[in-house]
Design a protein around this motif. Structure first.
Motif, PDB file in Angstrom:
ATOM      1  N   ASN A   1      -2.641  -0.043  -4.099  1.00 55.98           N
ATOM      2  CA  ASN A   1      -3.740   0.911  -4.253  1.00 55.98           C
ATOM      3  C   ASN A   1      -4.203   1.011  -5.712  1.00 55.98           C
ATOM      4  O   ASN A   1      -5.344   1.334  -5.976  1.00 55.98           O
ATOM      5  CB  ASN A   1      -3.318   2.290  -3.753  1.00 55.98           C
ATOM      6  N   LYS A   2      -3.304   0.720  -6.635  1.00 60.39           N
ATOM      7  CA  LYS A   2      -3.618   0.792  -8.057  1.00 60.39           C
ATOM      8  C   LYS A   2      -4.076  -0.557  -8.613  1.00 60.39           C
ATOM      9  O   LYS A   2      -5.019  -0.627  -9.390  1.00 60.39           O
ATOM     10  CB  LYS A   2      -2.374   1.283  -8.815  1.00 60.39           C
TER      11      LYS A   2
ATOM     12  N   LYS B   1       0.828  -1.202   0.000  1.00 58.55           N
ATOM     13  CA  LYS B   1       0.000   0.000   0.000  1.00 58.55           C
ATOM     14  C   LYS B   1       0.864   1.254   0.000  1.00 58.55           C
ATOM     15  O   LYS B   1       0.406   2.327  -0.356  1.00 58.55           O
ATOM     16  CB  LYS B   1      -0.944  -0.010   1.192  1.00 58.55           C
ATOM     17  N   GLU B   2       2.121   1.109   0.418  1.00 63.07           N
ATOM     18  CA  GLU B   2       3.067   2.224   0.417  1.00 63.07           C
ATOM     19  C   GLU B   2       4.391   1.772  -0.194  1.00 63.07           C
ATOM     20  O   GLU B   2       5.389   1.595   0.505  1.00 63.07           O
ATOM     21  CB  GLU B   2       3.283   2.747   1.831  1.00 63.07           C
ATOM     22  N   PRO B   3       4.410   1.545  -1.517  1.00 63.93           N
ATOM     23  CA  PRO B   3       5.595   0.977  -2.157  1.00 63.93           C
ATOM     24  C   PRO B   3       6.846   1.846  -2.038  1.00 63.93           C
ATOM     25  O   PRO B   3       7.949   1.311  -1.937  1.00 63.93           O
ATOM     26  CB  PRO B   3       5.173   0.791  -3.613  1.00 63.93           C
ATOM     27  N   LYS B   4       6.717   3.155  -1.998  1.00 68.99           N
ATOM     28  CA  LYS B   4       7.898   4.013  -1.855  1.00 68.99           C
ATOM     29  C   LYS B   4       8.485   3.875  -0.455  1.00 68.99           C
ATOM     30  O   LYS B   4       9.705   3.779  -0.293  1.00 68.99           O
ATOM     31  CB  LYS B   4       7.541   5.472  -2.142  1.00 68.99           C
ATOM     32  N   VAL B   5       7.626   3.842   0.562  1.00 71.24           N
ATOM     33  CA  VAL B   5       8.092   3.651   1.949  1.00 71.24           C
ATOM     34  C   VAL B   5       8.823   2.323   2.071  1.00 71.24           C
ATOM     35  O   VAL B   5       9.878   2.224   2.708  1.00 71.24           O
ATOM     36  CB  VAL B   5       6.900   3.724   2.937  1.00 71.24           C
ATOM     37  N   LEU B   6       8.275   1.282   1.439  1.00 75.51           N
ATOM     38  CA  LEU B   6       8.901  -0.032   1.492  1.00 75.51           C
ATOM     39  C   LEU B   6      10.267  -0.018   0.808  1.00 75.51           C
ATOM     40  O   LEU B   6      11.247  -0.560   1.341  1.00 75.51           O
ATOM     41  CB  LEU B   6       7.980  -1.068   0.835  1.00 75.51           C
ATOM     42  N   ALA B   7      10.367   0.615  -0.354  1.00 76.99           N
ATOM     43  CA  ALA B   7      11.649   0.724  -1.056  1.00 76.99           C
ATOM     44  C   ALA B   7      12.669   1.466  -0.203  1.00 76.99           C
ATOM     45  O   ALA B   7      13.835   1.055  -0.105  1.00 76.99           O
ATOM     46  CB  ALA B   7      11.457   1.435  -2.393  1.00 76.99           C
TER      47      ALA B   7
ATOM     48  N   GLY C   1      13.018   5.757 -12.250  1.00 77.43           N
ATOM     49  CA  GLY C   1      12.728   7.155 -11.921  1.00 77.43           C
ATOM     50  C   GLY C   1      12.019   7.267 -10.594  1.00 77.43           C
ATOM     51  O   GLY C   1      12.452   6.722  -9.593  1.00 77.43           O
ATOM     52  N   ASP C   2      10.893   7.965 -10.576  1.00 83.46           N
ATOM     53  CA  ASP C   2      10.096   8.123  -9.359  1.00 83.46           C
ATOM     54  C   ASP C   2       8.891   7.193  -9.345  1.00 83.46           C
ATOM     55  O   ASP C   2       7.987   7.352  -8.535  1.00 83.46           O
ATOM     56  CB  ASP C   2       9.612   9.573  -9.235  1.00 83.46           C
ATOM     57  N   ASN C   3       8.870   6.214 -10.243  1.00 90.11           N
ATOM     58  CA  ASN C   3       7.745   5.300 -10.348  1.00 90.11           C
ATOM     59  C   ASN C   3       7.967   4.098  -9.428  1.00 90.11           C
ATOM     60  O   ASN C   3       8.704   3.178  -9.760  1.00 90.11           O
ATOM     61  CB  ASN C   3       7.568   4.829 -11.800  1.00 90.11           C
ATOM     62  N   TYR C   4       7.311   4.113  -8.276  1.00 88.66           N
ATOM     63  CA  TYR C   4       7.457   3.022  -7.319  1.00 88.66           C
ATOM     64  C   TYR C   4       6.380   1.957  -7.529  1.00 88.66           C
ATOM     65  O   TYR C   4       5.905   1.348  -6.592  1.00 88.66           O
ATOM     66  CB  TYR C   4       7.418   3.573  -5.893  1.00 88.66           C
TER      67      TYR C   4
END
Length: 115
Positions: free
Chosen positions: A56-57, A11-17, A31-34
């Motif tokens: 979420n997507k 649900k929070e792929p950027k936080v996980l990365a 890029g900024d696509n998590y």
């Protein structure tokens, strides 16, 4: 037939990365696509990949938590490093199979076993 990879969702792929980068695991993001980033080695058609998708997507890719197994040459050094990053961490223990194990958890609740 060969295994190409594993799909997981967050649900929070950027936080996980960012968590995996902080603990020293390679993360490959376009890029900024998590959405669809690689955990571990960069995607390679000759190796298995772990892709993390934006739940979420796309909805959930997995039906629960997973356990990632990582390896290190110096578990005590990893423990010392991670104590400065994580607030809830126990020292490594000697496992029944004879090796040392360090257990932590990522922000999504997946278990991480460091050998």
């Amino acid at each position: 037939m060969k295994v190409s990879g594993i799909n997981l969702s967050s649900k929070e792929p950027k936080v996980l990365a960012e968590f995996y980068r902080k603990i020293g695991v390679d993360v490959y993001v376009d890029g900024d696509n998590y959405d669809g980033w690689n955990l571990g080695e960069k995607e390679d058609e000759n190796k298995m990949s772990i892709w993390i998708w934006n739940e979420n997507k796309w909805g959930p890719s997995n039906q629960g938590f997973v356990t990632f197994v990582l390896s290190t040459d110096d578990i005590e050094a990893e423990y010392t490093k991670l104590k400065g990053i994580l607030t809830d961490i126990e020292p490594p223990i000697k496992a029944v199979w004879g090796g040392m194990e360090l257990k932590i958890e990522d922000p999504d609740g997946n278990k991480i076993l460091i050998l």
